[in-house]
Scaffold this motif. Structure first.
Motif, PDB file in Angstrom:
ATOM      1  N   LEU A  50       0.810  -1.238  -0.035  1.00 48.42           N
ATOM      2  CA  LEU A  50       0.053   0.092  -0.043  1.00 48.42           C
ATOM      3  C   LEU A  50       1.030   1.140  -0.196  1.00 48.42           C
ATOM      4  N   ILE A  51       0.879   1.879  -1.293  1.00 48.68           N
ATOM      5  CA  ILE A  51       1.535   3.204  -1.420  1.00 48.68           C
ATOM      6  C   ILE A  51       1.085   4.272  -0.674  1.00 48.68           C
ATOM      7  N   LEU A  75       6.638   2.374  -8.786  1.00 49.13           N
ATOM      8  CA  LEU A  75       6.626   1.166  -7.997  1.00 49.13           C
ATOM      9  C   LEU A  75       5.283   0.194  -8.086  1.00 49.13           C
ATOM     10  N   GLN A  76       4.361   1.209  -7.869  1.00 44.58           N
ATOM     11  CA  GLN A  76       2.917   0.646  -8.015  1.00 44.58           C
ATOM     12  C   GLN A  76       2.670  -0.164  -9.177  1.00 44.58           C
ATOM     13  N   ALA A  77       2.818   0.708 -10.461  1.00 43.92           N
ATOM     14  CA  ALA A  77       2.466   0.242 -11.664  1.00 43.92           C
ATOM     15  C   ALA A  77       3.619  -1.106 -11.850  1.00 43.92           C
ATOM     16  N   GLY A  78       4.707  -1.132 -11.287  1.00 36.57           N
ATOM     17  CA  GLY A  78       5.451  -2.554 -11.593  1.00 36.57           C
ATOM     18  C   GLY A  78       5.294  -3.375 -10.669  1.00 36.57           C
ATOM     19  N   THR A  79       4.218  -3.327  -9.787  1.00 37.15           N
ATOM     20  CA  THR A  79       3.927  -4.361  -8.888  1.00 37.15           C
ATOM     21  C   THR A  79       2.701  -4.868  -8.721  1.00 37.15           C
ATOM     22  N   ILE A  87       2.190  -4.451   3.545  1.00 31.40           N
ATOM     23  CA  ILE A  87       3.487  -3.591   3.642  1.00 31.40           C
ATOM     24  C   ILE A  87       3.177  -2.200   3.195  1.00 31.40           C
ATOM     25  N   LEU A  88       3.251  -1.159   4.073  1.00 36.74           N
ATOM     26  CA  LEU A  88       3.287   0.228   3.747  1.00 36.74           C
ATOM     27  C   LEU A  88       4.306   0.786   3.069  1.00 36.74           C
ATOM     28  N   VAL A  89       4.269   1.391   2.014  1.00 37.18           N
ATOM     29  CA  VAL A  89       5.577   2.150   1.449  1.00 37.18           C
ATOM     30  C   VAL A  89       5.017   3.504   1.545  1.00 37.18           C
ATOM     31  N   ALA A  90       5.767   4.215   2.424  1.00 36.38           N
ATOM     32  CA  ALA A  90       5.356   5.812   2.544  1.00 36.38           C
ATOM     33  C   ALA A  90       6.741   6.758   2.474  1.00 36.38           C
ATOM     34  N   HIS A  91       6.401   7.748   1.777  1.00 38.40           N
ATOM     35  CA  HIS A  91       7.234   8.810   1.435  1.00 38.40           C
ATOM     36  C   HIS A  91       7.026  10.231   1.889  1.00 38.40           C
ATOM     37  N   GLU A  93      12.521  -1.896  -3.955  1.00 38.78           N
ATOM     38  CA  GLU A  93      12.133  -3.277  -3.884  1.00 38.78           C
ATOM     39  C   GLU A  93      13.113  -4.084  -2.987  1.00 38.78           C
ATOM     40  N   ALA A  94      14.107  -3.816  -2.740  1.00 32.86           N
ATOM     41  CA  ALA A  94      15.243  -4.499  -1.964  1.00 32.86           C
ATOM     42  C   ALA A  94      14.920  -4.140  -0.565  1.00 32.86           C
TER      43      ALA A  94
END
Length: 191
Positions: free
Chosen positions: A7-8, A24-28, A63-67, A176-177
Protein backbone atom coordinates in the motif's frame (compact mmCIF):
# COMPACT_ATOMS: atom_id res chain seq x y z
CA UNK A 1 2.76 -16.98 3.66
CA UNK A 2 0.47 -15.05 1.33
CA UNK A 3 2.34 -12.48 -0.70
CA UNK A 4 1.81 -9.10 0.97
CA UNK A 5 0.00 -6.26 -0.74
CA UNK A 6 1.98 -3.05 -1.03
CA UNK A 7 0.00 0.00 0.00
CA UNK A 8 1.66 3.15 -1.27
CA UNK A 9 1.24 6.18 1.02
CA UNK A 10 2.29 9.25 -0.98
CA UNK A 11 3.24 12.58 0.52
CA UNK A 12 1.30 15.82 0.25
CA UNK A 13 1.80 16.08 -3.51
CA UNK A 14 -0.14 12.81 -3.85
CA UNK A 15 0.41 10.92 -7.10
CA UNK A 16 3.19 12.32 -9.28
CA UNK A 17 3.48 10.31 -12.53
CA UNK A 18 7.31 10.15 -12.55
CA UNK A 19 7.69 9.52 -8.79
CA UNK A 20 9.33 6.26 -7.72
CA UNK A 21 6.23 5.33 -5.67
CA UNK A 22 3.96 5.68 -8.72
CA UNK A 23 6.38 3.62 -10.81
CA UNK A 24 6.69 1.00 -8.05
CA UNK A 25 2.92 0.62 -7.89
CA UNK A 26 2.66 0.31 -11.68
CA UNK A 27 5.35 -2.38 -11.71
CA UNK A 28 4.09 -4.41 -8.74
CA UNK A 29 1.12 -6.72 -9.33
CA UNK A 30 -1.63 -6.09 -6.79
CA UNK A 31 -0.02 -2.96 -5.33
CA UNK A 32 -2.44 -0.24 -4.29
CA UNK A 33 -2.20 3.37 -3.31
CA UNK A 34 -4.01 5.63 -0.90
CA UNK A 35 -6.20 7.72 -3.23
CA UNK A 36 -5.55 11.45 -3.48
CA UNK A 37 -7.81 13.71 -1.46
CA UNK A 38 -10.10 16.03 -3.36
CA UNK A 39 -10.79 18.16 -0.27
CA UNK A 40 -8.90 19.00 2.92
CA UNK A 41 -5.54 18.07 1.39
CA UNK A 42 -3.59 19.45 4.33
CA UNK A 43 -5.80 17.83 6.98
CA UNK A 44 -3.85 15.15 8.83
CA UNK A 45 -7.11 13.57 10.04
CA UNK A 46 -8.41 13.31 6.47
CA UNK A 47 -5.15 11.72 5.34
CA UNK A 48 -5.23 9.21 8.20
CA UNK A 49 -8.83 8.28 7.37
CA UNK A 50 -7.82 7.77 3.73
CA UNK A 51 -5.17 5.26 4.84
CA UNK A 52 -7.72 3.44 6.99
CA UNK A 53 -10.24 3.27 4.11
CA UNK A 54 -7.57 1.94 1.74
CA UNK A 55 -6.52 -0.73 4.23
CA UNK A 56 -10.15 -1.79 4.77
CA UNK A 57 -10.26 -2.81 1.09
CA UNK A 58 -7.23 -5.14 1.36
CA UNK A 59 -7.39 -8.75 2.52
CA UNK A 60 -4.23 -10.37 3.81
CA UNK A 61 -0.84 -9.01 4.85
CA UNK A 62 0.13 -5.44 3.97
CA UNK A 63 3.43 -3.62 3.69
CA UNK A 64 3.11 0.16 3.81
CA UNK A 65 5.45 2.12 1.52
CA UNK A 66 5.40 5.76 2.60
CA UNK A 67 7.37 8.77 1.42
CA UNK A 68 7.81 12.23 2.92
CA UNK A 69 4.65 13.42 4.69
CA UNK A 70 3.25 9.95 3.98
CA UNK A 71 5.62 8.71 6.70
CA UNK A 72 4.09 11.19 9.14
CA UNK A 73 0.63 10.01 8.07
CA UNK A 74 1.62 6.42 8.88
CA UNK A 75 2.86 7.46 12.34
CA UNK A 76 -0.46 9.22 13.02
CA UNK A 77 -2.43 6.27 11.60
CA UNK A 78 -0.54 3.74 13.77
CA UNK A 79 -1.18 5.83 16.88
CA UNK A 80 -4.91 5.82 16.17
CA UNK A 81 -5.72 2.40 14.70
CA UNK A 82 -4.93 -1.17 15.67
CA UNK A 83 -4.97 -3.00 12.37
CA UNK A 84 -2.25 -5.65 11.81
CA UNK A 85 0.41 -4.54 9.35
CA UNK A 86 3.26 -6.80 8.22
CA UNK A 87 5.75 -3.92 8.06
CA UNK A 88 6.59 -0.54 6.57
CA UNK A 89 9.20 1.16 4.44
CA UNK A 90 9.30 4.79 5.56
CA UNK A 91 11.29 6.97 3.18
CA UNK A 92 12.73 10.43 3.92
CA UNK A 93 10.35 11.65 6.63
CA UNK A 94 10.29 15.44 7.00
CA UNK A 95 11.06 17.11 10.31
CA UNK A 96 8.16 19.23 11.57
CA UNK A 97 10.63 21.23 13.68
CA UNK A 98 12.78 22.26 10.69
CA UNK A 99 12.57 25.27 8.39
CA UNK A 100 11.51 24.16 4.93
CA UNK A 101 11.97 25.78 1.51
CA UNK A 102 9.22 28.19 0.43
CA UNK A 103 7.67 25.79 -2.12
CA UNK A 104 6.59 23.39 0.66
CA UNK A 105 3.81 23.81 3.22
CA UNK A 106 5.46 25.26 6.29
CA UNK A 107 5.56 23.31 9.56
CA UNK A 108 3.38 25.98 11.22
CA UNK A 109 0.71 25.44 8.57
CA UNK A 110 0.87 21.69 9.09
CA UNK A 111 0.56 22.15 12.86
CA UNK A 112 -2.66 24.09 12.25
CA UNK A 113 -3.95 21.08 10.30
CA UNK A 114 -3.25 18.51 13.03
CA UNK A 115 0.18 17.17 12.09
CA UNK A 116 1.78 18.13 15.42
CA UNK A 117 2.58 16.71 17.78
CA UNK A 118 3.95 13.87 15.71
CA UNK A 119 3.45 10.47 17.41
CA UNK A 120 6.88 9.32 18.52
CA UNK A 121 5.90 6.00 20.13
CA UNK A 122 7.12 2.62 18.96
CA UNK A 123 5.30 1.43 15.84
CA UNK A 124 3.42 -1.85 16.31
CA UNK A 125 5.06 -3.38 13.22
CA UNK A 126 8.63 -3.73 11.92
CA UNK A 127 9.84 -0.81 9.84
CA UNK A 128 12.80 0.58 7.98
CA UNK A 129 13.38 4.32 7.71
CA UNK A 130 15.37 5.23 4.61
CA UNK A 131 17.30 8.43 5.31
CA UNK A 132 19.09 10.95 3.11
CA UNK A 133 22.20 12.82 4.20
CA UNK A 134 21.20 15.98 2.30
CA UNK A 135 17.41 16.16 2.56
CA UNK A 136 16.26 19.79 2.69
CA UNK A 137 13.25 18.78 4.82
CA UNK A 138 15.10 16.94 7.62
CA UNK A 139 18.61 16.47 8.89
CA UNK A 140 20.00 12.98 9.14
CA UNK A 141 20.11 13.42 12.92
CA UNK A 142 16.41 14.33 13.08
CA UNK A 143 15.51 11.26 11.00
CA UNK A 144 17.59 9.04 13.29
CA UNK A 145 15.69 10.42 16.31
CA UNK A 146 12.30 9.72 14.68
CA UNK A 147 13.40 6.20 13.71
CA UNK A 148 14.68 5.49 17.23
CA UNK A 149 11.36 6.59 18.73
CA UNK A 150 9.41 4.44 16.26
CA UNK A 151 11.66 1.39 16.83
CA UNK A 152 12.66 1.48 13.16
CA UNK A 153 15.84 0.26 11.57
CA UNK A 154 17.62 3.06 9.68
CA UNK A 155 19.16 2.65 6.25
CA UNK A 156 21.29 5.63 5.24
CA UNK A 157 21.02 6.19 1.50
CA UNK A 158 23.70 8.86 1.14
CA UNK A 159 23.11 12.16 -0.65
CA UNK A 160 19.76 11.49 -2.38
CA UNK A 161 18.01 14.77 -1.54
CA UNK A 162 14.35 14.22 -0.72
CA UNK A 163 14.29 11.12 -2.98
CA UNK A 164 11.70 12.59 -5.33
CA UNK A 165 11.67 13.58 -9.01
CA UNK A 166 13.21 16.97 -8.17
CA UNK A 167 16.19 15.06 -6.72
CA UNK A 168 16.44 12.87 -9.84
CA UNK A 169 14.33 9.92 -8.68
CA UNK A 170 11.89 8.52 -10.95
CA UNK A 171 12.77 4.83 -10.87
CA UNK A 172 14.31 3.73 -7.56
CA UNK A 173 15.12 0.00 -7.78
CA UNK A 174 16.46 -0.06 -4.22
CA UNK A 175 12.87 0.30 -2.97
CA UNK A 176 12.20 -3.31 -3.92
CA UNK A 177 15.27 -4.55 -2.00
CA UNK A 178 14.24 -2.53 1.07
CA UNK A 179 10.68 -3.89 0.86
CA UNK A 180 12.14 -7.40 0.80
CA UNK A 181 14.20 -6.47 3.87
CA UNK A 182 11.04 -5.26 5.63
CA UNK A 183 9.42 -8.59 4.85
CA UNK A 184 12.43 -10.43 6.32
CA UNK A 185 12.20 -8.29 9.47
CA UNK A 186 8.52 -9.17 9.76
CA UNK A 187 9.29 -12.88 9.36
CA UNK A 188 11.97 -12.78 12.06
CA UNK A 189 9.65 -10.89 14.45
CA UNK A 190 6.89 -13.48 13.89
CA UNK A 191 9.18 -16.38 14.91
Amino acid sequence: MTKPTLLIVPGLRDHVPEHWQTLLQAGTPGARSVPPLTENGLSCAARVEAIERALAEIDGPVILVAHSAGVLMVAHWAARYNRPILGALLVTPPDLDASWPANYPQPDTLREHGWSPLPRTRLPFPSIVAASSNDHLATLEAVHRMAADWGSQVVELGAVGHLNPAAGYGPWPRAEALIAQVQLLATSVAK
